[in-house]
Scaffold this motif. Sequence first.
Motif, PDB file in Angstrom:
ATOM      1  N   LEU A 228      15.363  25.879  26.389  1.00 56.98           N
ATOM      2  CA  LEU A 228      16.467  25.111  25.788  1.00 56.98           C
ATOM      3  C   LEU A 228      16.653  23.734  26.422  1.00 56.98           C
ATOM      4  O   LEU A 228      17.528  22.970  26.027  1.00 56.98           O
ATOM      5  N   PHE A 229      15.847  23.444  27.462  1.00 57.98           N
ATOM      6  CA  PHE A 229      15.863  22.117  28.119  1.00 57.98           C
ATOM      7  C   PHE A 229      14.402  21.654  28.211  1.00 57.98           C
ATOM      8  O   PHE A 229      13.876  21.447  29.302  1.00 57.98           O
ATOM      9  N   SER A 230      13.759  21.539  27.064  1.00 59.59           N
ATOM     10  CA  SER A 230      12.288  21.430  27.071  1.00 59.59           C
ATOM     11  C   SER A 230      11.743  20.105  27.570  1.00 59.59           C
ATOM     12  O   SER A 230      10.631  20.041  28.071  1.00 59.59           O
ATOM     13  N   GLY A 231      12.502  19.010  27.404  1.00 56.38           N
ATOM     14  CA  GLY A 231      11.922  17.696  27.686  1.00 56.38           C
ATOM     15  C   GLY A 231      10.815  17.422  26.665  1.00 56.38           C
ATOM     16  O   GLY A 231      10.636  18.165  25.694  1.00 56.38           O
TER      17      GLY A 231
ATOM     18  N   ASP B 267      16.424  20.519  23.151  1.00 60.24           N
ATOM     19  CA  ASP B 267      16.785  19.497  24.138  1.00 60.24           C
ATOM     20  C   ASP B 267      17.847  18.625  23.485  1.00 60.24           C
ATOM     21  O   ASP B 267      17.881  18.483  22.265  1.00 60.24           O
ATOM     22  N   VAL B 268      18.693  18.046  24.326  1.00 63.15           N
ATOM     23  CA  VAL B 268      19.742  17.186  23.813  1.00 63.15           C
ATOM     24  C   VAL B 268      19.140  15.868  23.302  1.00 63.15           C
ATOM     25  O   VAL B 268      19.743  15.189  22.466  1.00 63.15           O
TER      26      VAL B 268
ATOM     27  N   MET C 110       8.033  12.559  30.696  1.00 63.11           N
ATOM     28  CA  MET C 110       9.230  12.544  31.545  1.00 63.11           C
ATOM     29  C   MET C 110       8.826  12.294  32.997  1.00 63.11           C
ATOM     30  O   MET C 110       7.854  12.891  33.479  1.00 63.11           O
TER      31      MET C 110
ATOM     32  N   HIS D 281       6.067  24.414  37.739  1.00 60.91           N
ATOM     33  CA  HIS D 281       5.195  24.765  36.615  1.00 60.91           C
ATOM     34  C   HIS D 281       4.116  25.761  37.034  1.00 60.91           C
ATOM     35  O   HIS D 281       3.709  26.610  36.246  1.00 60.91           O
TER      36      HIS D 281
ATOM     37  N   SER E  27      22.805  20.280  22.581  1.00 60.32           N
ATOM     38  CA  SER E  27      23.107  20.813  23.904  1.00 60.32           C
ATOM     39  C   SER E  27      22.743  22.309  23.927  1.00 60.32           C
ATOM     40  O   SER E  27      22.943  23.020  22.922  1.00 60.32           O
ATOM     41  N   ALA E  28      22.216  22.761  25.036  1.00 54.33           N
ATOM     42  CA  ALA E  28      21.778  24.153  25.149  1.00 54.33           C
ATOM     43  C   ALA E  28      22.915  25.124  24.848  1.00 54.33           C
ATOM     44  O   ALA E  28      22.681  26.225  24.346  1.00 54.33           O
TER      45      ALA E  28
ATOM     46  N   GLY F 106       4.271  19.764  31.053  1.00 53.72           N
ATOM     47  CA  GLY F 106       5.553  20.222  31.552  1.00 53.72           C
ATOM     48  C   GLY F 106       5.623  21.749  31.445  1.00 53.72           C
ATOM     49  O   GLY F 106       4.609  22.406  31.149  1.00 53.72           O
ATOM     50  N   GLY F 107       6.834  22.291  31.638  1.00 54.21           N
ATOM     51  CA  GLY F 107       6.982  23.742  31.703  1.00 54.21           C
ATOM     52  C   GLY F 107       6.501  24.477  30.467  1.00 54.21           C
ATOM     53  O   GLY F 107       5.660  25.373  30.531  1.00 54.21           O
TER      54      GLY F 107
ATOM     55  N   ASP G 165      15.919  25.148  32.381  1.00 54.60           N
ATOM     56  CA  ASP G 165      15.501  24.143  33.355  1.00 54.60           C
ATOM     57  C   ASP G 165      16.308  22.849  33.212  1.00 54.60           C
ATOM     58  O   ASP G 165      15.762  21.800  32.865  1.00 54.60           O
TER      59      ASP G 165
ATOM     60  N   HIS H 172      24.972  21.578  33.520  1.00 54.89           N
ATOM     61  CA  HIS H 172      24.495  22.003  32.196  1.00 54.89           C
ATOM     62  C   HIS H 172      24.079  23.469  32.149  1.00 54.89           C
ATOM     63  O   HIS H 172      23.666  23.965  31.110  1.00 54.89           O
TER      64      HIS H 172
ATOM     65  N   PHE I  11      18.585  19.506  34.347  1.00 58.81           N
ATOM     66  CA  PHE I  11      18.549  18.565  35.469  1.00 58.81           C
ATOM     67  C   PHE I  11      19.630  18.896  36.485  1.00 58.81           C
ATOM     68  O   PHE I  11      19.446  18.741  37.678  1.00 58.81           O
TER      69      PHE I  11
HETATM   70  C1  LIG Z   1      14.514  19.031  34.041  1.00 56.05           C
HETATM   71  S1  LIG Z   1      14.311  18.350  32.439  1.00 56.05           S
HETATM   72  C2  LIG Z   1      13.320  19.527  31.629  1.00 56.05           C
HETATM   73  C3  LIG Z   1      11.916  19.571  32.094  1.00 56.05           C
HETATM   74  C4  LIG Z   1      11.052  20.544  31.346  1.00 56.05           C
HETATM   75  N1  LIG Z   1      11.645  21.881  31.278  1.00 56.05           N
HETATM   76  C5  LIG Z   1       9.698  20.647  31.998  1.00 56.05           C
HETATM   77  O1  LIG Z   1       9.430  21.579  32.752  1.00 56.05           O
HETATM   78  O2  LIG Z   1       8.883  19.770  31.710  1.00 56.05           O
HETATM   79  C6  LIG Z   1      15.867  18.613  31.708  1.00 56.05           C
HETATM   80  C7  LIG Z   1      15.962  18.283  30.219  1.00 56.05           C
HETATM   81  O3  LIG Z   1      17.236  18.699  29.777  1.00 56.05           O
HETATM   82  C8  LIG Z   1      17.715  17.775  28.805  1.00 56.05           C
HETATM   83  N2  LIG Z   1      19.176  17.975  28.771  1.00 56.05           N
HETATM   84  C9  LIG Z   1      20.147  17.408  29.513  1.00 56.05           C
HETATM   85  N3  LIG Z   1      21.337  17.964  29.220  1.00 56.05           N
HETATM   86  C10 LIG Z   1      21.108  18.915  28.288  1.00 56.05           C
HETATM   87  C11 LIG Z   1      21.929  19.858  27.618  1.00 56.05           C
HETATM   88  N4  LIG Z   1      23.238  19.930  27.865  1.00 56.05           N
HETATM   89  N5  LIG Z   1      21.362  20.693  26.745  1.00 56.05           N
HETATM   90  C12 LIG Z   1      20.023  20.641  26.489  1.00 56.05           C
HETATM   91  N6  LIG Z   1      19.206  19.753  27.088  1.00 56.05           N
HETATM   92  C13 LIG Z   1      19.735  18.918  27.984  1.00 56.05           C
HETATM   93  C14 LIG Z   1      17.215  16.445  29.247  1.00 56.05           C
HETATM   94  O4  LIG Z   1      17.105  15.577  28.130  1.00 56.05           O
HETATM   95  C15 LIG Z   1      15.850  16.818  29.841  1.00 56.05           C
HETATM   96  O5  LIG Z   1      14.841  16.677  28.887  1.00 56.05           O
END
Ligand SMILES: C[S@@+](CC[C@H](N)C(=O)[O-])C[C@H]1O[C@@H](n2cnc3c(N)ncnc32)[C@H](O)[C@@H]1O
Length: 280
Positions: free
Chosen positions: A56-59, A97-98, A21, A31, A123-124, A74-75, A145, A151, A147
């Motif tokens: 829940l937003f792992s990337g 992650d979505v 990412m 991080h 979605s989270a 990443g995190g 975490d 969300h 964006f």
């Molecule tokens: C800031 S990035 C995460 C970075 C990761 N936590 C790291 O530290 O490497 C946000 C992630 O949230 C995902 N995302 C966006 N909307 C979402 C949702 N409603 N529910 C879950 N994931 C979502 C994106 O696909 C993206 O991978």
Amino acid sequence: MVKAKKTDEPVFDPADGLPVMKVGAWSEEKHVALSRYIDSARQARAKWPYASFIDLFSGPGRVINRESKLISDGGVLSAWRMSQQGGVPFNEVFIGDVDAESVQACEERLVAAGASVRAYVGSASSTVDEVLAALPRGLHFAFLDPFSIEHLDFEIIRKLSLRPNIDILIHFSVMDVQRNIGGDFKLPNSRLDAAAPGWRENLRLDAVPKHEQVGTYLQYWETLVSDLTKMHVAQRKPLFVNMNRGPLYRLIHLSRHPLAQKLWNTAAIPSSRQQSLFDS
Ligand SMILES: C[S@@+](CC[C@H](N)C(=O)[O-])C[C@H]1O[C@@H](n2cnc3c(N)ncnc32)[C@H](O)[C@@H]1O
């Protein structure tokens, strides 16, 4: 003539061929703070037969710095490796992650690094229910975490908080609030509603000077969170800034145990590259 690569082209880590990412330089600081906290909570984790990490937003698990092109963990991978290095690894890591491709890459990387993983696509706001249904009793740490603030559905925090022994670290996008708060205040629906339901009805923003509006919204969000979850917002809320020192986000830590607050307050001490504009 060689055409310059488009910036939105996917990038893959040559080390494993999986997607990474693209992030700004400031992501590294996030991080570092997260890993420092995981490291410092080692003794607390050791007292429990079961400890989990939830993201829940792992990337995809690995990130590339847009400027330096450096690829790093990443995190969730940083957190996992830190727990492992410290000798008290998480028993399980829950990721979501979505984006399905990101979940798959993240799971592969975590498994390759020795973690026991449960992975969810969606979605989270919905994966939180699946994770909680599968989560054993124990000590839990959730990293939220997203964006954008849109969300950061308040219900996710409320549901996680139902577990008695959990602490939560939240990426709170100050930039999003700053961009939208003025325009959204009088709209029937706002991108800021999910995070802080009722903010438009409860805040007299027209009476608040512009430069204080973000702080007022954050304060309202904190009150909502502490009243409804009975969790405490730690004193340290480091503010991360961009190259032009424009505010991006804060990391906000919620917990019930005073030790967790103490550990976070130390782990979150901003490095020299960051500033704490509004810290008390
Ligand atoms: C800031 S990035 C995460 C970075 C990761 N936590 C790291 O530290 O490497 C946000 C992630 O949230 C995902 N995302 C966006 N909307 C979402 C949702 N409603 N529910 C879950 N994931 C979502 C994106 O696909 C993206 O991978």
